[in-house]
Design an enzyme around this catalytic site. Structure first.
Site, PDB file in Angstrom:
ATOM      1  N   ARG A 151      16.652  21.714  17.881  1.00 42.55           N
ATOM      2  CA  ARG A 151      15.875  20.933  18.852  1.00 42.55           C
ATOM      3  C   ARG A 151      16.344  21.196  20.284  1.00 42.55           C
ATOM      4  O   ARG A 151      16.437  20.300  21.096  1.00 42.55           O
ATOM      5  CB  ARG A 151      15.963  19.437  18.533  1.00 42.55           C
ATOM      6  CG  ARG A 151      15.043  18.983  17.410  1.00 42.55           C
ATOM      7  CD  ARG A 151      13.607  19.299  17.724  1.00 42.55           C
ATOM      8  NE  ARG A 151      12.686  18.786  16.720  1.00 42.55           N
ATOM      9  CZ  ARG A 151      11.455  19.255  16.563  1.00 42.55           C
ATOM     10  NH1 ARG A 151      11.013  20.222  17.330  1.00 42.55           N
ATOM     11  NH2 ARG A 151      10.645  18.741  15.657  1.00 42.55           N
TER      12      ARG A 151
ATOM     13  N   ASP B 226      12.186  36.281  19.721  1.00 45.99           N
ATOM     14  CA  ASP B 226      10.880  36.934  19.672  1.00 45.99           C
ATOM     15  C   ASP B 226       9.817  36.220  20.489  1.00 45.99           C
ATOM     16  O   ASP B 226       8.671  36.665  20.520  1.00 45.99           O
ATOM     17  CB  ASP B 226      10.399  37.038  18.220  1.00 45.99           C
ATOM     18  CG  ASP B 226       9.994  35.684  17.654  1.00 45.99           C
ATOM     19  OD1 ASP B 226      10.684  34.687  17.956  1.00 45.99           O
ATOM     20  OD2 ASP B 226       8.995  35.615  16.923  1.00 45.99           O
TER      21      ASP B 226
ATOM     22  N   GLY C  96      14.449  25.604  18.231  1.00 48.18           N
ATOM     23  CA  GLY C  96      13.728  24.390  18.606  1.00 48.18           C
ATOM     24  C   GLY C  96      13.292  23.581  17.411  1.00 48.18           C
ATOM     25  O   GLY C  96      12.710  22.502  17.574  1.00 48.18           O
TER      26      GLY C  96
ATOM     27  N   ASP D 231      17.503  33.174  17.807  1.00 49.90           N
ATOM     28  CA  ASP D 231      16.432  32.233  17.510  1.00 49.90           C
ATOM     29  C   ASP D 231      16.225  32.218  15.995  1.00 49.90           C
ATOM     30  O   ASP D 231      16.720  33.101  15.282  1.00 49.90           O
ATOM     31  CB  ASP D 231      15.164  32.680  18.246  1.00 49.90           C
ATOM     32  CG  ASP D 231      13.990  31.760  17.990  1.00 49.90           C
ATOM     33  OD1 ASP D 231      14.204  30.543  17.917  1.00 49.90           O
ATOM     34  OD2 ASP D 231      12.865  32.266  17.847  1.00 49.90           O
ATOM     35  N   LYS D 232      15.519  31.228  15.496  1.00 50.31           N
ATOM     36  CA  LYS D 232      15.253  31.160  14.055  1.00 50.31           C
ATOM     37  C   LYS D 232      13.848  31.624  13.710  1.00 50.31           C
ATOM     38  O   LYS D 232      13.645  32.628  13.049  1.00 50.31           O
ATOM     39  CB  LYS D 232      15.462  29.728  13.525  1.00 50.31           C
ATOM     40  CG  LYS D 232      15.235  29.606  12.021  1.00 50.31           C
ATOM     41  CD  LYS D 232      15.104  28.170  11.577  1.00 50.31           C
ATOM     42  CE  LYS D 232      13.754  27.592  11.947  1.00 50.31           C
ATOM     43  NZ  LYS D 232      12.633  28.176  11.169  1.00 50.31           N
ATOM     44  N   THR D 233      12.863  30.881  14.197  1.00 49.84           N
ATOM     45  CA  THR D 233      11.485  31.140  13.796  1.00 49.84           C
ATOM     46  C   THR D 233      11.013  32.474  14.354  1.00 49.84           C
ATOM     47  O   THR D 233      11.017  32.686  15.563  1.00 49.84           O
ATOM     48  CB  THR D 233      10.567  30.018  14.301  1.00 49.84           C
ATOM     49  OG1 THR D 233      11.077  28.768  13.852  1.00 49.84           O
ATOM     50  CG2 THR D 233       9.157  30.209  13.783  1.00 49.84           C
TER      51      THR D 233
END
Length: 1291
Positions: free
Chosen positions: A868, A894, A755, A415-417
């Site tokens: 996305r 996370d 996302g 994931d990124k964020t």
């Protein structure tokens, strides 16, 4: 029949149509729900459809199902089933020569230990479910609001939510405290984004307000889609008072969202519990098994086949022997007719040998494997270098079954964020009118090194020179000054560097932050070090003040005053929040807004601007503008956006300033900062008036409204005057670039699944060095149809492979079928693939051929970013790789939106971040920061895999050597199923004599230490290729064991056959022969494990020598006078060991047997290491050489930010907020917001100190730091792109 009512598209419907629509038989077809029908405040009606309640269940077992389900899972292990069959055979006295308890006790122990572990894991899942299910919610029942547990909420209930509460189920928003039925939600649990999103109730329901009586009378009926996992789509219709109203996703509040900046709202439950979109996106909890465990299942089947073959051979031998020799004894033995049958005797012998030879796979193997896994898990839990002090969080191995698989990972899905980033943006630098601000200079114009104390009690030193770039060093505050001098000089000074800084202890004094005390409304968390910018604001430099005035006016932020003087900004994107906060601290405080005005506090005095027009942001424009009238009556347009967009619209007189600012932007982008250009234009009254008339007319056009508006925006945003540029740091977590670089060197492919929007994902890719300017090409897949997506993917594949190879692959030979594809190995150029969520949906859901093309292109690219994407799509991407690639996958995230892919991957890792603990609860491993993944894989994972492989190889070897002696003995004992060893030796061999040394090797062994494991990531490659334990390795170990067993039996047999004692008596009785073989076996396997052990600890020594001592102690005890007197039938051979082992000839036989067994293997290992050394052998020699160097020379890795790409404006921003602001629908008027008398804010708290990116002082090498012991103080040296220590230096 329906009739138009002429009421805004709403329609009235006759009663018969409603009744047909609500017929339950029409809703469920074939057991599947085709359409959902919900009636508000009517549980009796809704119960007819048997909708799920709001209880969730992530656990696997219940009290009733635990025993059968768990046993079923455990007996899926072939070995457990194998030992169960053996246990049944041992209960038959005619064929069993071993006691049944030798099998049942260890089998039950394994089952119980595993069951307890599984029950403990599931207990924590139950407890987590209980915590969620028992949360309280206010439910409207029988006209009253009552507190109910979440699990008691039902479809059709009306729920009241209050600010900062989690949404309990998927709700239709009915009304809220905000004007026009608006409410604000945070969707971090769903898509990882912390920026606020707006939802709006229907006008007809927003009028219900908070009137409980009206809400209780509400009896609307909803017809909508059945439960699904589409987070961004909802279609339905509300039928109420004879009208029907269309519903879409903008009317829905989904479970997992948090209500923000809204006092209260009411919602109608549409989907509950497992049918909510959040739970529909959560994957099922599956039983994960490692590839080694699956291989062991296969090998057990092979061994069982080998065992049957040996049994058949010996049974045939017994039948032949009985026919030729044994029949002479039948009469004297007085056997019955059945027992005198040679075939029957062979049949019984077959099963007897199956029992005797079963120790080729002893049950102790599985007990030992579980013990090793438990120990490896504790090593992870106890690792202090995986401890995150900021959150007081240690690493946790939440499962014990996957440790060795950590050493085989080939694909990481991240994931990124919150995983790669902190989701915190900080105003770092800026350029105003050709002057840069953000650096600190001394009186001579030289850059001053920035030092601060962060929250960990360390002094952060930032030193800059042209040779080394920015170097960040962390030292403890109490470190002696002389030690600080030595450490810093050793890190930054270099003889070939002409401008090495003249270092003095004053460098280590904390650089003061800018004093914002002149501004009572400043944010105490804001940090800035360049005081010249504040001075420029104070002296009234026009360009500087206009710069911050623009930042304070041109945005979509909403202010909230929680207490008098305490301002909180609710920003739709984190970029906006950072810029408005910067303006606030420099004296231009955004205070309040109405649909027509914006109020600022400029250097302490209130100034109100009339908001004339808001030119909103969108992905095509990549800019935002506002037109305001200041108190003097002047009309100005303020614009901010991507520099390439803004520069094209500048007035020709700005050419010199544009060139200077462009140079500054390149510098900012080179440091990984997100840049933004700012400009303004003064408008004449008549020009603006004429333009405004055309704008109002275009706003009322129905047909091509968007095109007309964009043309008018383009017309007025011309001839702009450049003010400058901003540089915002999108703070990565510490050590992310270094970790990604190191894992890439280990041949681990990292795919980012997020996302977030395309631009955001790309920017983070550049910040992490996953995307670089020197890449050959970056492919962006954004097709809206399957045909477009297929064309784009095939075009990308053709660009990479060339037309001929691409056509070959398209003909049906997918390169994805082989993980070691020649295509992938021969691709020298570097490519990146970026694909949108809607394009990914076409690639994954329609055609198998298309998903294979996607996988082919992705595997040929160095970097893959999917943006996305929904939680389910994340899991689908992971499943795609699992299904078509023979590779181990790891997913890390996370938030709740990452749970699905965490459960789908072979290994799931959860980070305790900003988005709750759902990811941690669903994970197999958890820790506090992404950078710890490097150590988890390259150190713990590699060690665990290597230890487990060595353990299994040795275990199979020693048991084949032990067991096959019975096979050779069978040819000399008439195939009578007689054992060579006595029963006590057979029982204790795997439990006492040889269990502890192999456990010590499997627990503590390592080829190189942790520093060299991190320094040479290529050491990780053997695990990915499965080189250390595979079918070939097993075959080699088997041959080694067969050879050893042959030598163990025949060397003593041949030598003892004619040997005599000193007194002339014969030595070769059966018991003495057994003792000679048993002693030789124990010594040989002990010497062999000594050769196999690379890293000796006190525990290894104790276990190896202790096991040998234990063997002789037990041997002499079993043949002692004392035991014979107490148990004469159990220990009849009194004095046998003493008599046999006092003979020189017996020890000579043991010595010769040991030499013959060990020397060939020793010679083979020596020649292999000398002629064909592995990378591990080479690094081990380097490690030995480095120990001899004193002092040890250290070097730093350089990780430079190579991208000069300038990031566009507001990546997380969404179109449409300008309309909300100018319409006033999102305004909330409070008394405190308009009060001009403000009290000073609270005193600042100690905040985290951010550091700019840096590069190490030496080029090349890429080596990491080891430990140097100087005086005993702890020092950390930070490197690369910012912010993380690569190692600790003990000074």
């Amino acid at each position: 029949m329906t009739v138009w009512t002429g009421n805004g598209g709403e329609m009235a419907e006759d009663v018969s149509a409603v009744e047909r629509r609500l017929d339950p038989t029409r809703i469920f077809v074939g057991g599947a729900e085709e359409e959902r029908h919900v009636r508000a405040n009517d549980r009796v009606h809704n119960d007819k459809f048997s909708y799920a309640d709001n209880r969730i269940k992530t656990s696997k077992y219940s009290i009733l199902t635990f025993l059968p389900v768990n046993l079923f899972e455990q007996f899926q292990r072939v070995a457990n089933a194998y030992f169960l069959v053996l246990l049944i055979l041992q209960l038959i006295p005619e064929i069993s020569s071993l006691s049944w308890f030798t099998t049942i006790v260890p089998l039950v122990m394994v089952l119980v230990v595993t069951a307890v572990k599984d029950a403990t894991d599931d207990y924590f899942r139950h407890r987590s479910d209980q915590q969620v299910n028992t949360r309280q919610s206010q439910v409207l029942i029988q006209g009253k609001l009552q507190n109910e547990k979440w699990m008691n909420v039902r479809v059709g209930d009306i729920i009241k939510l209050e600010n900062n509460q989690f949404v309990a189920a998927d709700l239709l928003l009915l009304s809220s405290s905000e004007p026009y039925g608006l409410c604000y939600i945070e969707t971090a649990e769903l898509d990882g984004e912390n920026n606020l999103k707006v939802r709006q109730a229907l006008t007809v329901t927003s009028d219900l307000g908070a009137d409980i009586a009206k809400l209780a009378e509400f009896d609307g009926e909803i017809t909508c889609e059945p439960p699904n996992n589409k987070l961004d789509r909802f279609t339905g219709t509300l039928y109420w008072r004879g009208n029907k109203h269309p519903l879409d996703n903008e009317r829905m509040l989904l479970r997992g969202c948090v209500l923000r900046n809204t006092d209260w709202c009411f919602g109608l439950v549409v989907f509950a519990g497992p049918q909510t979109k959040l739970m529909q996106n959560c994957g099922r909890t599956t039983f994960k098994r490692t590839s080694i465990e699956k291989l062991m299942n296969t090998l057990v089947l092979w061994i069982f086949g080998f065992l049957i073959c040996m049994g058949i051979i010996l049974a045939i031998g017994n039948t032949i022997w009985e026919v030729r020799v044994g029949r002479a004894f039948w009469a004297s033995l007085q056997w019955g007719e059945l027992l005198s049958n040679a075939v029957y005797s062979g049949f019984l012998t077959f099963w007897s040998y199956i029992i005797i030879l079963n120790t080729v796979v002893p049950i102790s193997l599985y007990v030992s494997v579980e013990v090793l896994r438990l120990g490896h898990s504790y090593f992870i839990n106890w690792d202090r270098k995986l401890y995150y002090g900021a959150k007081d969080m240690a690493a946790e191995a939440r499962t014990t079954t996957l440790n060795e698989e950590l050493g085989q990972v080939e694909f990481i899905f991240s994931d990124k964020t919150g995983t790669l980033t902190q989701n915190i943006l900080i105003f770092n630098k800026c350029s105003i009118n050709g002057t840069t601000y953000g650096e600190v200079y001394d009186d001579f114009g030289h850059k001053v090194n920035i030092t601060e104390t962060n929250t960990t009690g360390r002094i952060t030193v930032v030193i800059n020179n042209s040779f080394s770039g920015n170097v960040i060093i962390e030292l403890l505050e109490n470190t002696e000054p002389c030690v600080m001098v030595c450490v810093v000089l050793s890190c930054v000074c270099h003889p070939s560097c002409p401008d090495s800084p003249v270092f003095c202890p004053s460098l280590l004094q904390k650089t003061p932050c800018v004093d914002f005390s002149f501004n009572p409304l400043s944010d105490p968390k804001f940090r800035f070090h360049d005081s010249s910018l504040v001075e420029a604001v104070k002296v009234g430099e026009a360009c500087v003040q206009e710069f911050f005035r623009l930042l304070a006016l041109c945005h979509t932020v909403m202010p909230e005053e929680r207490s008098e003087g305490e301002l909180v900004y609710q920003a739709q994107s984190p970029d906006e929040g950072a810029l408005v906060t910067a303006a606030r601290n420099f004296g231009f405080v955004f205070r309040s807004r109405t649909p027509e005005t914006v109020t600022l506090y400029e250097m302490g005095r209130p100034v109100t601007y009339q908001l004339l027009a808001f030119l909103d942001f969108n992905n095509v424009r990549k800019r935002m503008s506002v037109i305001v009238r200041n108190p003097k009556g002047k009309i100005k347009l303020y614009c901010k956006g991507a520099d390439t967009i803004v520069f094209d619209r500048l007035h020709p007189s700005n050419e010199d300033l544009r060139d200077t600012t462009s140079e500054h932007l390149n510098e900012f982008a080179g440091e990984g900062l997100r840049t933004l250009a700012l400009a303004y234009r003064e408008l004449e009254e008549d020009v603006f008036g004429e333009w405004m008339e055309r704008l109002q007319h275009a706003s009322t056009v129905v047909g091509n409204r968007e095109e007309l508006l964009n043309e008018l925006y383009e017309e007025v945003e011309q001839d702009l005057m450049l003010l400058g540029a901003t540089a915002v740091e999108d703070k990565l977590q510490e050590g992310v670039p270094e970790t990604i670089t190191c894992l890439s060197l280990a041949n681990i492919k990292i795919w980012v699944l997020t996302g977030d929007k395309l631009e955001t994902a790309m920017n983070i890719g550049y910040s992490c060095n996953m995307l670089r300017d020197d890449m050959d090409e970056v492919f962006v897949i954004s097709g809206h149809t399957s045909l477009e997506v297929a064309q784009e993917l095939r075009s990308a594949k053709e660009r990479i492979l060339g037309p001929s190879c691409a056509k070959l692959s398209s003909a049906g030979k997918s390169i994805s079928s082989n993980s070691d594809s020649v295509f992938e190995e021969t691709i020298i150029a570097e490519y990146a693939l970026i694909i949108n969520g809607h394009s990914l949906a076409h690639a994954l859901e329609l055609e198998v051929e298309l998903e294979l093309v996607l996988l082919d292109v992705a595997c040929l690219c160095k970097t893959v970013i999917c943006c996305r994407v929904t939680p389910l799509q994340k899991a689908q991407v992971v499943e795609l790789v699992k299904r078509h690639k023979r590779a181990v996958t790891l997913a890390i995230g996370d938030g709740a939106n990452d749970v699905s892919m965490i459960k789908t991957a072979h290994i799931g890792v959860g980070i305790s971040g900003q988005e709750g603990t759902q990811a941690v609860l669903a994970s197999d491993y958890s820790f506090g920061q992404f950078r710890y993944l490097q150590r988890l894989l390259l150190v713990h994972g590699r060690w665990s895999y290597r230890r487990m492989c060595k353990f299994l190889c040795y275990f199979f070897y020693k048991n084949f050597a032990f067991t096959l002696v019975h096979f050779w003995f069978g040819f000399l004992c008439g195939f009578s199923a007689q054992t060579v060893y006595d029963q006590w030796f057979i029982t204790l061999y795997n439990i006492v004599y040889t269990s502890l040394p192999v456990l010590a090797m499997g627990m503590f062994d390592k080829d190189v230490n942790e520093h060299f494991s991190l320094r040479y990531p290529s050491l990780y490659r053997p695990g990915q290729l499965n080189l250390l334990f595979n079918k070939r390795k097993f075959f080699t170990c088997t041959l080694h064991g067969v050879f050893t067993s042959f030598v163990l039996f025949f060397v003593p047999y041949l030598l003892c056959f004619s040997a005599v004692r000193d007194d002339g008596a014969h030595v070769s009785d059966q018991q003495a022969f057994a003792i000679t073989i048993a002693t030789s076996l124990v010594i040989v396997v002990s010497v062999q494990i000594g050769i196999d052990t690379d890293y000796w600890t006190a525990v290894n020594h104790f276990f190896v020598w202790g096991s040998l001592a234990m063997y002789f102690a037990i041997l002499f005890t079993m043949h002692s006078d004392g035991l014979f007197s107490m148990f004469p039938s159990q220990f009849p051979y009194i004095g046998l060991a003493r008599n046999a082992l006092t003979q020189k000839s017996v020890w000579l036989v043991i010595l010769l047997t040991t030499v013959v067994c060990i020397v060939p293997m020793l010679a083979i290992r020596f020649l292999r290491t000398d002629l064909h050394p592995s990378l591990s052998d080479k690094v081990y020699q380097l490690q030995k050489a480095s120990r001899r160097q004193h002092p040890q020379e250290q070097s730093l890795r350089r990780v430079r930010r190579t991208s000069s790409r300038r990031s566009a404006y507001a990546f997380a921003h969404q179109q449409g907020y300008g309309e909300l602001i100018t319409s006033g629908r999102n305004m909330k008027f409070t008394r405190s917001a308009s009060n001009p008398n403000l009290s000073p804010p609270l005193s600042p708290a100690v905040q985290n100190i951010s550091c700019p990116g840096w590069t190490g002082p030496w080029g090349g090498g890429g080596d990491e730091l080891g430990d140097v012991d100087l005086t005993g103080h702890s020092t950390r040296v930070m490197d690369g792109a910012g912010k993380t220590p690569t190692a600790e230096i003990n000074t």
